[in-house]
Each structure stands twice: as C-alpha cells, then as structure tokens.
Scaffold this active site. Structure first.
Site, short mmCIF file in Angstrom:
data_model
loop_
_atom_site.label_atom_id
_atom_site.label_comp_id
_atom_site.label_asym_id
_atom_site.label_seq_id
_atom_site.Cartn_x
_atom_site.Cartn_y
_atom_site.Cartn_z
N ASP A 33 0.82 -1.22 0.00
CA ASP A 33 0.00 0.00 0.00
C ASP A 33 0.85 1.26 0.00
OD1 ASP A 33 1.06 -0.07 2.49
OD2 ASP A 33 -0.84 0.09 3.57
N HIS A 73 18.18 27.11 5.66
CA HIS A 73 17.89 28.38 4.99
C HIS A 73 18.30 29.59 5.82
CE1 HIS A 73 16.12 31.25 2.43
NE2 HIS A 73 15.21 31.59 3.31
N LYS A 78 15.84 42.28 -5.13
CA LYS A 78 15.00 41.29 -5.82
C LYS A 78 13.55 41.42 -5.37
CE LYS A 78 14.47 36.60 -4.00
NZ LYS A 78 15.12 35.34 -3.65
#
Ligand code: R5P
Length: 317
Positions: free
Chosen positions: A40, A133, A195
């Site tokens: 499964d 990050h 940016k």
C-alpha cells in the site's frame, strides 16, 4: 582505523552515494538496513546491524520526494531508538521545509518548526545539518544542532581559480552576510541585488547596488530551487556589463523550470554540493559542477563521536 565498532552510520534512500562517501572517509561500512515498501506504499525498515548501546548516525536529505524522505528519516529514528541505540544523530545534509520559517501572513504554517518538532519526537538526540535556509532555525530544535556550511568546500574551489577583478554578488538581501564572507575570502568587492519575488517560481531582479561592469562575478546563494533568483540576477548583471559569471550554492534543488533557465542564462559555471544528488537530467546541463561535502560531514561525525569540537572545523575557511 579512525574509529571503533561503537559508531554506526546508516543511510536513508535520498542520498546513498553521499553516505557511502562519508563512510569511505571514516573507513567504516555503511550500516546494514533494509528499506522496503508495503504493497500500500507504507515504508518498512529492518536494521541488520546490532545498535544497542552504539552511537548511531542516519544520513538523509529531505529532498524530493520530500515527504517520502522525511517519513523515512522519522521511521529510522524511531527504529534506532527502539533498538536501544545509545545516541542518535539525524544527519540532514539538506533540510527541506526550511523556507517556511515564519508566519508572514495569516493562516499559514511554520513548517520548519513542525519538522524540527517531529524529528526530535521521533528520537533524534542531535542534528547535524548544512546551510539551513537561516542559521536561526537551530533555535527551532531543543536538542543540539551542529550547523555546517558548504562555504568550506565552495570557497576552496573558487580560491583555487584565483579569479581576478572580482565582485561577489548577493542575489537578494537575505544573503548579504554570506556574500560578504565570500568577498572577504577572495578580497573581492560586494554587490547586492534588489529582488522582488513575484510568485513561488517567478523573481524579478530590479536593481544592483555595487559595481559589476567589466568585472568577473561570483554570485552565491544557499539554495537554487527554481533558479528564478540566480537567473534573473545573472541576466541583470550581464546587461550591466559583467565579464564572467559564476554561481555557487550549497543545495542544488533544481525544481520546476530550473534546468531550462540555467541552460539559457548567461552563466559560465554553476557550482553546487552533493547534499542533494544530481538528477540525470541536471547532469546533462554542461556547466553544472558538483563538489562533495562528504569529507566535511565525515569529519564532523568523527568529532561528534569523539566529543570533540565541531565548530573548529570552520577555522579552515
Ligand atoms: C531565498 O531567500 C533563498 O536564499 C534563495 O535565493 C531562494 O530560495 C532560491 O529560490 P529560487 O531558485 O526558486 O529562486
């Protein structure tokens, strides 16, 4: 022989090549384990080595397929804890879900914190990771985190190139600290791109603060995902008269239109590390180079195992 039988290193399925290279550095075999799928789709895991009382590390990047790799990591941690490992370190070279790290609008989750919680709840005593990050994500964990940086290997590579007349560019304000460290390593000038993120995959490089005309440029980022950030920046830099453009980033996620964008961008070389394995498709983009973080991770694992300083590794930068 570096180490004894008390140290075990296991590999999730995200990056077996990196785990093997780490084990090679440490002159240890990769820990025996069978990862399989039930019909499964559920994961099953069986350790083939005895881990009772051992210092265990499991290497797994939570890269694509992200949820599958994350779940596998959790299952590994649970399994090691139930098998009486003495200490368990989750080695997460690429920590996915890290970019959703705050509620910057209503009704959104903080997935970085969620993942930190479940990794800890599943059984990790420590985390060893590379360029999350934002460094402050360490605070999302209530267990020790060793936060390494790809700068160690990337700066060695670019130092050897002896780039002259260099401007180091940060493709957004979030990366200024990293870019200024690179500029410091190579004695280059610093420039910053203003940016604007239009959507998850679209980015506009609006303006450059700093000098790029007639200069060689090294642009550094922590991650290349859709490559919108670095490619729009590269186009603007080229328009403003830069000579050669090099891009470096720790994590080459290369999602969405990234490869198409990178192959069309005015970039001489794109250098990433092997925290995420390069897909076959990405390896066809001629100017992508991959450097290995295996020795750095191996050294950090060795020092963790021996209770020696890991931060002194950075003195080498
Ligand atoms: C942004 O804050 C990051 O440092 C990267 O610049 C960004 O996540 C890269 O994403 P993309 O390649 O999709 O523009």
């Amino acid at each position: 022989m570096f180490l004894n039988d008390n140290l075990k290193i296991f590999s999730g399925s995200s990056n077996p090549g990196l785990t093997s290279a780490v084990c090679k550095y440490l002159r240890l075999p990769v820990g025996g384990a069978k990862i399989q799928k039930f019909p499964d789709g559920e994961n099953s895991l069986k350790l083939e080595d005895d881990v009772r009382g051992r210092d265990c590390f499991v290497v797994q990047s939570t890269c694509r397929p992200v949820d599958q790799h994350l779940m596998e990591l959790l299952i590994y941690l649970d399994c090691l804890r139930r098998a009486s490992a003495q200490r368990i370190t989750a080695v997460i070279p690429y920590f996915g879900y890290a970019r959703q790290d705050r509620k910057d609008e209503g009704r959104v989750p903080i997935t970085a914190k969620l993942v930190a919680n479940i990794v800890t709840a599943a059984g990790a005593d420590r985390v060893l990771t590379i360029d999350m990050h934002a460094a402050q994500l360490q605070g999302f964990f209530d267990i020790p985190v060793d936060h390494l940086t790809g700068e160690l290997v990337l700066s060695d590579y670019f130092r050897a190139k002896r780039l002259s007349n260099l401007t180091v560019v940060s493709p957004d304000v979030g990366n200024i600290k990293m870019a200024s460290r690179y500029a410091g390593h190579f004695g280059g000038d610093l420039a910053i791109i203003h940016k604007k993120r239009v959507s998850g995959s679209e980015v506009e490089a609006k303006e450059i603060i700093g000098e790029v005309e007639g200069r060689n440029v090294l642009m550094c980022d922590d991650i290349i995902a859709t490559a919108g950030t670095v490619c729009s920046a590269a186009n603007l830099i080229k328009d403003r008269g830069a000579k050669k453009i090099y891009i470096c980033a720790t994590h080459g996620v290369f999602a969405g239109q990234a490869l198409e964008r990178l192959s069309q961008a005015p970039v001489d070389e794109i250098v990433v590390t092997d925290t995420i394995p390069l897909t076959e498709e990405a390896s066809k983009v001629g100017n992508i180079k991959v450097l290995s973080v295996a020795a750095m991770l191996g050294e950090a694992i060795k020092r963790t195992h021996r209770n020696e300083s890991v931060s002194s590794l950075f003195n080498a930068i």
